[in-house]
Write a protein that holds these residues in place. Structure first.
Motif, PDB file in Angstrom:
ATOM      1  N   ILE A 282       0.934  -1.247   0.105  1.00  0.00           N
ATOM      2  CA  ILE A 282      -0.046   0.023   0.061  1.00  0.00           C
ATOM      3  C   ILE A 282       0.952   1.354   0.029  1.00  0.00           C
ATOM      4  CG2 ILE A 282      -1.642   1.389   1.499  1.00  0.00           C
ATOM      5  CD1 ILE A 282      -2.827  -1.346   2.113  1.00  0.00           C
ATOM      6  N   GLU A 283       2.070   1.205   0.662  1.00  0.00           N
ATOM      7  CA  GLU A 283       2.749   2.482   0.742  1.00  0.00           C
ATOM      8  C   GLU A 283       2.217   3.670   1.402  1.00  0.00           C
ATOM      9  OE1 GLU A 283       5.553   2.988  -2.475  1.00  0.00           O
ATOM     10  OE2 GLU A 283       6.849   1.486  -1.577  1.00  0.00           O
ATOM     11  N   GLN A 284       1.330   3.467   2.240  1.00  0.00           N
ATOM     12  CA  GLN A 284       0.647   4.557   2.956  1.00  0.00           C
ATOM     13  C   GLN A 284       0.604   4.288   4.531  1.00  0.00           C
ATOM     14  OE1 GLN A 284      -2.644   5.094  -0.567  1.00  0.00           O
ATOM     15  NE2 GLN A 284      -2.992   6.210   1.158  1.00  0.00           N
ATOM     16  N   PRO A 285       0.753   5.137   5.450  1.00  0.00           N
ATOM     17  CA  PRO A 285       0.534   4.767   6.828  1.00  0.00           C
ATOM     18  C   PRO A 285      -0.923   4.409   7.153  1.00  0.00           C
ATOM     19  CG  PRO A 285       1.503   7.155   6.552  1.00  0.00           C
ATOM     20  CD  PRO A 285       1.019   6.670   5.184  1.00  0.00           C
ATOM     21  N   ILE A 286      -0.962   3.064   7.921  1.00  0.00           N
ATOM     22  CA  ILE A 286      -1.863   2.303   8.393  1.00  0.00           C
ATOM     23  C   ILE A 286      -2.517   3.217   9.766  1.00  0.00           C
ATOM     24  CG2 ILE A 286      -3.101   0.255   8.981  1.00  0.00           C
ATOM     25  CD1 ILE A 286      -1.959   0.592   6.108  1.00  0.00           C
ATOM     26  N   VAL A 287      -3.524   3.511  10.004  1.00  0.00           N
ATOM     27  CA  VAL A 287      -4.114   4.032  11.130  1.00  0.00           C
ATOM     28  C   VAL A 287      -5.434   3.261  11.705  1.00  0.00           C
ATOM     29  CG1 VAL A 287      -5.361   6.005  12.204  1.00  0.00           C
ATOM     30  CG2 VAL A 287      -3.791   6.620  10.348  1.00  0.00           C
ATOM     31  N   ARG A 288      -5.189   2.765  12.896  1.00  0.00           N
ATOM     32  CA  ARG A 288      -6.055   1.859  13.498  1.00  0.00           C
ATOM     33  C   ARG A 288      -6.743   2.833  14.704  1.00  0.00           C
ATOM     34  NH1 ARG A 288      -4.247  -3.420  13.128  1.00  0.00           N
ATOM     35  NH2 ARG A 288      -6.196  -4.336  14.372  1.00  0.00           N
ATOM     36  N   TRP A 289      -6.993   2.053  15.900  1.00  0.00           N
ATOM     37  CA  TRP A 289      -7.444   2.842  16.894  1.00  0.00           C
ATOM     38  C   TRP A 289      -7.220   2.203  18.157  1.00  0.00           C
ATOM     39  CZ3 TRP A 289      -9.863   0.035  13.170  1.00  0.00           C
ATOM     40  CH2 TRP A 289     -10.498  -1.309  13.502  1.00  0.00           C
ATOM     41  N   SER A 290      -7.201   3.072  19.424  1.00  0.00           N
ATOM     42  CA  SER A 290      -7.112   2.534  20.744  1.00  0.00           C
ATOM     43  C   SER A 290      -8.487   2.466  21.348  1.00  0.00           C
ATOM     44  CB  SER A 290      -5.979   3.495  21.280  1.00  0.00           C
ATOM     45  OG  SER A 290      -6.462   4.710  21.353  1.00  0.00           O
ATOM     46  N   VAL A 291      -9.397   3.222  20.882  1.00  0.00           N
ATOM     47  CA  VAL A 291     -10.841   3.249  21.523  1.00  0.00           C
ATOM     48  C   VAL A 291     -11.841   2.803  20.424  1.00  0.00           C
ATOM     49  CG1 VAL A 291     -12.483   4.743  22.697  1.00  0.00           C
ATOM     50  CG2 VAL A 291     -10.131   5.020  23.175  1.00  0.00           C
ATOM     51  N   ASP A 292     -12.434   1.861  20.800  1.00  0.00           N
ATOM     52  CA  ASP A 292     -13.650   1.266  19.870  1.00  0.00           C
ATOM     53  C   ASP A 292     -14.761   1.672  20.349  1.00  0.00           C
ATOM     54  OD1 ASP A 292     -15.286  -0.126  18.253  1.00  0.00           O
ATOM     55  OD2 ASP A 292     -14.228  -1.842  18.187  1.00  0.00           O
ATOM     56  N   SER A 293     -15.745   2.458  19.918  1.00  0.00           N
ATOM     57  CA  SER A 293     -16.886   2.908  20.561  1.00  0.00           C
ATOM     58  C   SER A 293     -17.716   1.757  20.325  1.00  0.00           C
ATOM     59  CB  SER A 293     -17.413   4.351  19.986  1.00  0.00           C
ATOM     60  OG  SER A 293     -17.907   3.830  18.512  1.00  0.00           O
TER      61      SER A 293
END
Length: 338
Positions: free
Chosen positions: A247-258
Protein backbone atom coordinates in the motif's frame (compact mmCIF):
# COMPACT_ATOMS: atom_id res chain seq x y z
CA UNK A 1 18.50 29.10 8.80
CA UNK A 2 20.60 32.23 8.99
CA UNK A 3 19.63 35.16 6.84
CA UNK A 4 21.62 36.69 4.00
CA UNK A 5 24.30 39.00 5.31
CA UNK A 6 26.59 41.68 3.82
CA UNK A 7 30.23 42.32 4.65
CA UNK A 8 32.57 45.11 3.41
CA UNK A 9 36.08 43.83 2.58
CA UNK A 10 38.89 45.90 0.96
CA UNK A 11 36.41 48.43 -0.33
CA UNK A 12 34.37 45.77 -2.12
CA UNK A 13 30.90 44.64 -1.21
CA UNK A 14 30.89 40.89 -0.66
CA UNK A 15 27.52 39.20 -0.40
CA UNK A 16 27.50 36.17 1.86
CA UNK A 17 24.90 33.51 1.36
CA UNK A 18 24.69 31.39 4.43
CA UNK A 19 23.32 27.87 4.58
CA UNK A 20 21.85 25.44 7.06
CA UNK A 21 23.48 22.28 8.35
CA UNK A 22 23.42 20.44 5.05
CA UNK A 23 23.85 23.24 2.56
CA UNK A 24 20.19 23.88 1.81
CA UNK A 25 20.20 27.29 0.09
CA UNK A 26 18.47 30.32 1.56
CA UNK A 27 15.05 30.86 0.00
CA UNK A 28 15.26 33.07 -3.04
CA UNK A 29 18.67 31.81 -4.21
CA UNK A 30 18.00 28.98 -6.61
CA UNK A 31 21.46 28.52 -8.07
CA UNK A 32 22.68 26.01 -5.50
CA UNK A 33 21.63 22.42 -4.79
CA UNK A 34 23.21 19.64 -2.80
CA UNK A 35 23.19 15.95 -3.66
CA UNK A 36 22.45 13.59 -0.78
CA UNK A 37 21.72 9.88 -0.64
CA UNK A 38 18.34 8.57 0.43
CA UNK A 39 20.17 6.65 3.12
CA UNK A 40 21.36 9.95 4.56
CA UNK A 41 17.95 11.57 4.21
CA UNK A 42 16.16 8.71 5.96
CA UNK A 43 18.86 7.32 8.25
CA UNK A 44 18.53 4.14 6.17
CA UNK A 45 14.90 3.79 7.19
CA UNK A 46 12.83 2.00 4.52
CA UNK A 47 9.57 3.40 5.94
CA UNK A 48 10.85 6.95 5.47
CA UNK A 49 11.92 6.20 1.92
CA UNK A 50 8.42 4.87 1.22
CA UNK A 51 7.07 8.16 2.61
CA UNK A 52 9.24 10.07 0.13
CA UNK A 53 7.76 7.99 -2.68
CA UNK A 54 4.25 8.69 -1.39
CA UNK A 55 4.90 12.45 -1.36
CA UNK A 56 6.50 12.26 -4.82
CA UNK A 57 3.41 10.65 -6.35
CA UNK A 58 1.29 13.47 -4.97
CA UNK A 59 3.65 16.05 -6.43
CA UNK A 60 3.72 14.39 -9.87
CA UNK A 61 -0.06 14.63 -10.11
CA UNK A 62 -0.02 18.21 -8.86
CA UNK A 63 2.77 19.39 -11.15
CA UNK A 64 1.20 17.84 -14.24
CA UNK A 65 -2.30 18.97 -13.25
CA UNK A 66 -3.43 15.43 -13.90
CA UNK A 67 -7.02 14.25 -13.97
CA UNK A 68 -8.13 11.38 -11.78
CA UNK A 69 -7.77 8.98 -14.72
CA UNK A 70 -3.99 9.35 -14.26
CA UNK A 71 -3.91 8.22 -10.64
CA UNK A 72 -3.30 4.57 -11.54
CA UNK A 73 -0.43 5.62 -13.79
CA UNK A 74 1.38 7.46 -11.01
CA UNK A 75 1.78 4.18 -9.10
CA UNK A 76 3.71 2.79 -12.09
CA UNK A 77 6.34 5.55 -12.10
CA UNK A 78 9.79 4.25 -11.17
CA UNK A 79 10.78 5.90 -7.88
CA UNK A 80 13.81 5.49 -5.55
CA UNK A 81 13.99 2.20 -3.65
CA UNK A 82 17.72 2.07 -2.93
CA UNK A 83 19.44 3.96 -0.14
CA UNK A 84 22.54 4.66 -2.22
CA UNK A 85 20.58 6.60 -4.85
CA UNK A 86 20.75 10.38 -4.58
CA UNK A 87 18.27 13.21 -4.54
CA UNK A 88 19.07 16.91 -4.57
CA UNK A 89 18.21 19.44 -1.89
CA UNK A 90 17.20 22.73 -3.52
CA UNK A 91 15.69 25.98 -2.35
CA UNK A 92 12.20 24.68 -3.09
CA UNK A 93 12.47 21.11 -1.86
CA UNK A 94 13.86 17.66 -2.61
CA UNK A 95 14.41 17.02 -6.31
CA UNK A 96 13.67 13.37 -7.07
CA UNK A 97 14.88 11.79 -10.30
CA UNK A 98 12.32 9.64 -12.09
CA UNK A 99 12.68 6.69 -14.41
CA UNK A 100 11.13 7.00 -17.87
CA UNK A 101 7.40 7.47 -17.37
CA UNK A 102 4.14 8.31 -19.10
CA UNK A 103 4.06 11.74 -17.42
CA UNK A 104 7.19 12.66 -19.40
CA UNK A 105 8.97 14.03 -16.33
CA UNK A 106 12.67 13.51 -15.67
CA UNK A 107 12.41 14.76 -12.09
CA UNK A 108 10.04 16.40 -9.68
CA UNK A 109 10.69 18.65 -6.69
CA UNK A 110 8.80 17.72 -3.53
CA UNK A 111 8.27 20.78 -1.28
CA UNK A 112 9.84 20.59 2.18
CA UNK A 113 6.44 21.14 3.80
CA UNK A 114 5.36 17.78 2.36
CA UNK A 115 8.44 16.06 3.78
CA UNK A 116 7.96 17.09 7.39
CA UNK A 117 8.38 14.00 9.54
CA UNK A 118 9.42 11.97 6.50
CA UNK A 119 13.10 12.92 6.25
CA UNK A 120 15.54 13.73 9.04
CA UNK A 121 15.14 17.13 10.65
CA UNK A 122 18.66 18.21 9.79
CA UNK A 123 17.76 18.20 6.09
CA UNK A 124 14.69 20.40 6.54
CA UNK A 125 14.35 24.17 6.91
CA UNK A 126 13.79 25.02 10.56
CA UNK A 127 10.12 25.90 10.12
CA UNK A 128 9.43 22.43 8.67
CA UNK A 129 11.22 20.43 11.35
CA UNK A 130 9.21 18.32 13.76
CA UNK A 131 9.34 19.22 17.43
CA UNK A 132 8.30 17.20 20.42
CA UNK A 133 4.60 17.50 21.24
CA UNK A 134 2.88 16.65 24.50
CA UNK A 135 -0.01 14.31 23.76
CA UNK A 136 -1.30 13.78 27.28
CA UNK A 137 -4.26 16.02 26.52
CA UNK A 138 -4.73 15.30 22.81
CA UNK A 139 -7.44 13.02 21.39
CA UNK A 140 -8.26 12.23 17.75
CA UNK A 141 -11.87 11.49 16.83
CA UNK A 142 -12.18 9.38 13.68
CA UNK A 143 -15.24 8.38 11.67
CA UNK A 144 -15.53 5.43 9.30
CA UNK A 145 -17.70 4.26 6.40
CA UNK A 146 -18.93 7.61 5.05
CA UNK A 147 -19.65 9.87 3.47
CA UNK A 148 -23.35 9.69 4.22
CA UNK A 149 -25.49 12.20 2.34
CA UNK A 150 -27.37 13.31 5.48
CA UNK A 151 -25.37 12.37 8.55
CA UNK A 152 -21.90 13.48 7.45
CA UNK A 153 -23.00 17.08 6.76
CA UNK A 154 -24.78 17.06 10.13
CA UNK A 155 -21.58 15.92 11.83
CA UNK A 156 -19.54 18.57 10.02
CA UNK A 157 -21.85 21.24 11.40
CA UNK A 158 -21.27 19.88 14.92
CA UNK A 159 -17.50 19.92 14.50
CA UNK A 160 -17.63 23.47 13.20
CA UNK A 161 -19.87 24.58 16.05
CA UNK A 162 -17.46 23.29 18.68
CA UNK A 163 -14.37 24.36 16.69
CA UNK A 164 -12.77 20.93 16.55
CA UNK A 165 -11.46 18.78 13.71
CA UNK A 166 -11.61 15.06 13.03
CA UNK A 167 -10.37 12.48 10.55
CA UNK A 168 -12.77 10.70 8.20
CA UNK A 169 -11.96 7.31 6.68
CA UNK A 170 -14.20 7.09 3.66
CA UNK A 171 -15.33 4.24 1.42
CA UNK A 172 -14.48 4.81 -2.23
CA UNK A 173 -17.86 3.93 -3.71
CA UNK A 174 -19.55 6.43 -1.36
CA UNK A 175 -17.00 9.13 -2.23
CA UNK A 176 -17.87 8.60 -5.89
CA UNK A 177 -21.55 8.95 -5.03
CA UNK A 178 -21.18 12.07 -2.84
CA UNK A 179 -17.98 13.88 -3.89
CA UNK A 180 -19.28 17.22 -2.70
CA UNK A 181 -19.43 15.90 0.86
CA UNK A 182 -15.83 14.72 0.73
CA UNK A 183 -14.86 18.20 -0.42
CA UNK A 184 -16.81 19.66 2.50
CA UNK A 185 -14.90 17.43 4.94
CA UNK A 186 -11.61 18.94 3.82
CA UNK A 187 -13.03 22.45 3.54
CA UNK A 188 -13.89 22.26 7.24
CA UNK A 189 -10.26 21.65 8.18
CA UNK A 190 -10.70 17.92 8.69
CA UNK A 191 -8.72 15.03 7.20
CA UNK A 192 -9.75 12.36 4.71
CA UNK A 193 -8.42 8.81 4.78
CA UNK A 194 -8.91 5.73 2.61
CA UNK A 195 -11.19 2.98 3.96
CA UNK A 196 -11.17 0.70 0.88
CA UNK A 197 -13.54 0.73 -2.08
CA UNK A 198 -16.41 -1.36 -0.69
CA UNK A 199 -15.35 -2.31 2.84
CA UNK A 200 -13.77 -5.62 1.88
CA UNK A 201 -11.77 -7.67 4.36
CA UNK A 202 -8.20 -7.31 3.10
CA UNK A 203 -7.13 -10.59 4.68
CA UNK A 204 -9.77 -12.40 2.65
CA UNK A 205 -9.08 -10.82 -0.75
CA UNK A 206 -5.26 -10.90 -0.80
CA UNK A 207 -2.52 -8.40 -1.53
CA UNK A 208 -3.18 -7.70 -5.22
CA UNK A 209 -6.89 -7.00 -4.75
CA UNK A 210 -6.19 -5.00 -1.59
CA UNK A 211 -3.79 -2.73 -3.46
CA UNK A 212 -6.34 -2.36 -6.28
CA UNK A 213 -9.03 -1.35 -3.75
CA UNK A 214 -6.73 1.26 -2.21
CA UNK A 215 -5.70 2.77 -5.54
CA UNK A 216 -9.30 2.85 -6.76
CA UNK A 217 -10.38 4.67 -3.62
CA UNK A 218 -7.41 7.05 -3.83
CA UNK A 219 -8.55 7.78 -7.37
CA UNK A 220 -12.09 8.56 -6.21
CA UNK A 221 -10.84 10.85 -3.44
CA UNK A 222 -8.45 12.57 -5.84
CA UNK A 223 -11.29 13.11 -8.32
CA UNK A 224 -13.46 14.60 -5.57
CA UNK A 225 -10.85 16.74 -3.82
CA UNK A 226 -7.77 17.10 -6.03
CA UNK A 227 -5.51 15.39 -3.51
CA UNK A 228 -4.51 11.86 -2.56
CA UNK A 229 -5.31 10.76 1.00
CA UNK A 230 -2.33 10.14 3.24
CA UNK A 231 -3.74 7.37 5.45
CA UNK A 232 -5.44 4.01 5.06
CA UNK A 233 -7.67 2.34 7.62
CA UNK A 234 -8.29 -1.32 6.75
CA UNK A 235 -11.86 -2.52 7.25
CA UNK A 236 -12.17 -4.54 10.46
CA UNK A 237 -8.56 -3.58 11.19
CA UNK A 238 -7.37 -6.55 9.12
CA UNK A 239 -4.14 -6.17 7.16
CA UNK A 240 -1.13 -8.37 6.48
CA UNK A 241 2.51 -7.30 6.44
CA UNK A 242 2.63 -7.84 2.68
CA UNK A 243 -0.42 -5.64 2.19
CA UNK A 244 1.07 -2.95 4.40
CA UNK A 245 4.22 -2.90 2.28
CA UNK A 246 2.28 -2.88 -0.99
CA UNK A 247 0.00 0.00 0.00
CA UNK A 248 2.83 2.41 0.86
CA UNK A 249 0.61 4.60 3.03
CA UNK A 250 0.53 4.84 6.84
CA UNK A 251 -2.08 2.55 8.42
CA UNK A 252 -4.27 4.12 11.11
CA UNK A 253 -6.00 1.82 13.58
CA UNK A 254 -7.53 2.89 16.92
CA UNK A 255 -7.13 2.57 20.67
CA UNK A 256 -10.77 3.26 21.59
CA UNK A 257 -13.50 1.27 19.84
CA UNK A 258 -16.84 2.92 20.58
CA UNK A 259 -18.69 -0.14 19.21
CA UNK A 260 -21.36 2.31 18.09
CA UNK A 261 -22.29 -0.03 15.24
CA UNK A 262 -23.27 -2.67 17.80
CA UNK A 263 -25.08 -0.41 20.26
CA UNK A 264 -26.92 1.98 17.94
CA UNK A 265 -27.67 3.80 21.16
CA UNK A 266 -26.65 7.41 21.79
CA UNK A 267 -26.08 7.09 25.53
CA UNK A 268 -24.13 3.84 25.24
CA UNK A 269 -21.93 5.46 22.60
CA UNK A 270 -21.20 8.37 24.94
CA UNK A 271 -20.47 6.08 27.88
CA UNK A 272 -18.23 3.82 25.82
CA UNK A 273 -16.06 6.64 24.51
CA UNK A 274 -15.81 8.50 27.80
CA UNK A 275 -14.89 5.36 29.74
CA UNK A 276 -11.99 4.35 27.48
CA UNK A 277 -10.53 7.60 26.15
CA UNK A 278 -7.17 8.77 27.49
CA UNK A 279 -4.57 11.25 26.32
CA UNK A 280 -3.18 10.15 22.94
CA UNK A 281 -6.25 8.04 22.06
CA UNK A 282 -7.54 7.46 18.55
CA UNK A 283 -11.30 7.02 18.89
CA UNK A 284 -13.23 4.95 16.34
CA UNK A 285 -16.80 5.94 15.50
CA UNK A 286 -18.99 5.91 12.38
CA UNK A 287 -20.74 8.75 10.57
CA UNK A 288 -23.33 6.42 8.99
CA UNK A 289 -25.37 5.86 12.18
CA UNK A 290 -27.70 8.61 13.42
CA UNK A 291 -27.17 7.60 17.05
CA UNK A 292 -23.40 7.97 16.69
CA UNK A 293 -23.64 11.43 15.14
CA UNK A 294 -26.13 12.45 17.84
CA UNK A 295 -23.64 11.38 20.53
CA UNK A 296 -20.80 13.54 19.24
CA UNK A 297 -21.82 16.92 20.76
CA UNK A 298 -21.91 15.46 24.28
CA UNK A 299 -18.65 13.57 23.72
CA UNK A 300 -16.94 16.75 22.58
CA UNK A 301 -18.23 18.79 25.50
CA UNK A 302 -17.26 16.17 28.08
CA UNK A 303 -13.79 15.63 26.63
CA UNK A 304 -13.20 19.38 26.55
CA UNK A 305 -14.39 19.61 30.14
CA UNK A 306 -11.66 17.14 31.05
CA UNK A 307 -9.11 19.38 29.39
CA UNK A 308 -8.65 17.41 26.18
CA UNK A 309 -8.00 19.04 22.83
CA UNK A 310 -9.57 17.29 19.84
CA UNK A 311 -7.22 17.10 16.87
CA UNK A 312 -6.69 15.33 13.56
CA UNK A 313 -4.71 12.11 13.31
CA UNK A 314 -1.84 14.03 11.70
CA UNK A 315 -1.68 16.41 14.64
CA UNK A 316 -1.87 13.58 17.17
CA UNK A 317 0.95 11.69 15.43
CA UNK A 318 2.97 14.90 15.05
CA UNK A 319 3.05 14.51 11.25
CA UNK A 320 5.44 11.57 11.58
CA UNK A 321 3.31 8.63 10.43
CA UNK A 322 5.13 6.42 7.91
CA UNK A 323 4.05 3.81 5.34
CA UNK A 324 4.32 0.19 6.39
CA UNK A 325 3.55 1.02 10.01
CA UNK A 326 0.18 0.95 11.77
CA UNK A 327 -0.73 3.45 14.45
CA UNK A 328 -3.05 2.71 17.38
CA UNK A 329 -2.44 5.89 19.37
CA UNK A 330 0.00 8.76 19.87
CA UNK A 331 2.87 6.53 21.00
CA UNK A 332 1.65 3.11 19.96
CA UNK A 333 2.73 1.83 16.58
CA UNK A 334 4.11 -1.34 15.04
CA UNK A 335 4.77 -2.92 11.66
CA UNK A 336 1.64 -3.49 9.60
CA UNK A 337 0.36 -7.02 10.03
CA UNK A 338 1.77 -7.43 13.54
Amino acid sequence: MMKQGKLMMSGALVTLLTFGLVGVPVAGHAATSKAVTYGQLTNNNAHRLAAIRQATRQEILKQTKSKSSRVKAVYKVGLPYHMNKKGKLTTKGLRVSLQKNSFKLKNVTVPYKDLKGKIRNRYLPKKQRTKSVKTSKLVALTFDDGPDKTLTPRLLKTLKKYKVHATFFEVGQSVSRYPQISRAVLAGGNELGNHSWNHSDFNAIGTAKTKAQIIRTNQAIYKATGTLPQYVRPPYGNITAAEGRAIEQPIVRWSVDSRDWAYLNKQKDINSVMHATRGGSIVLMHDIHSQSVAAVPTIIKRLKAKGYKLVTVSQLLNYQALPGLQYFGAHDYRTAGK
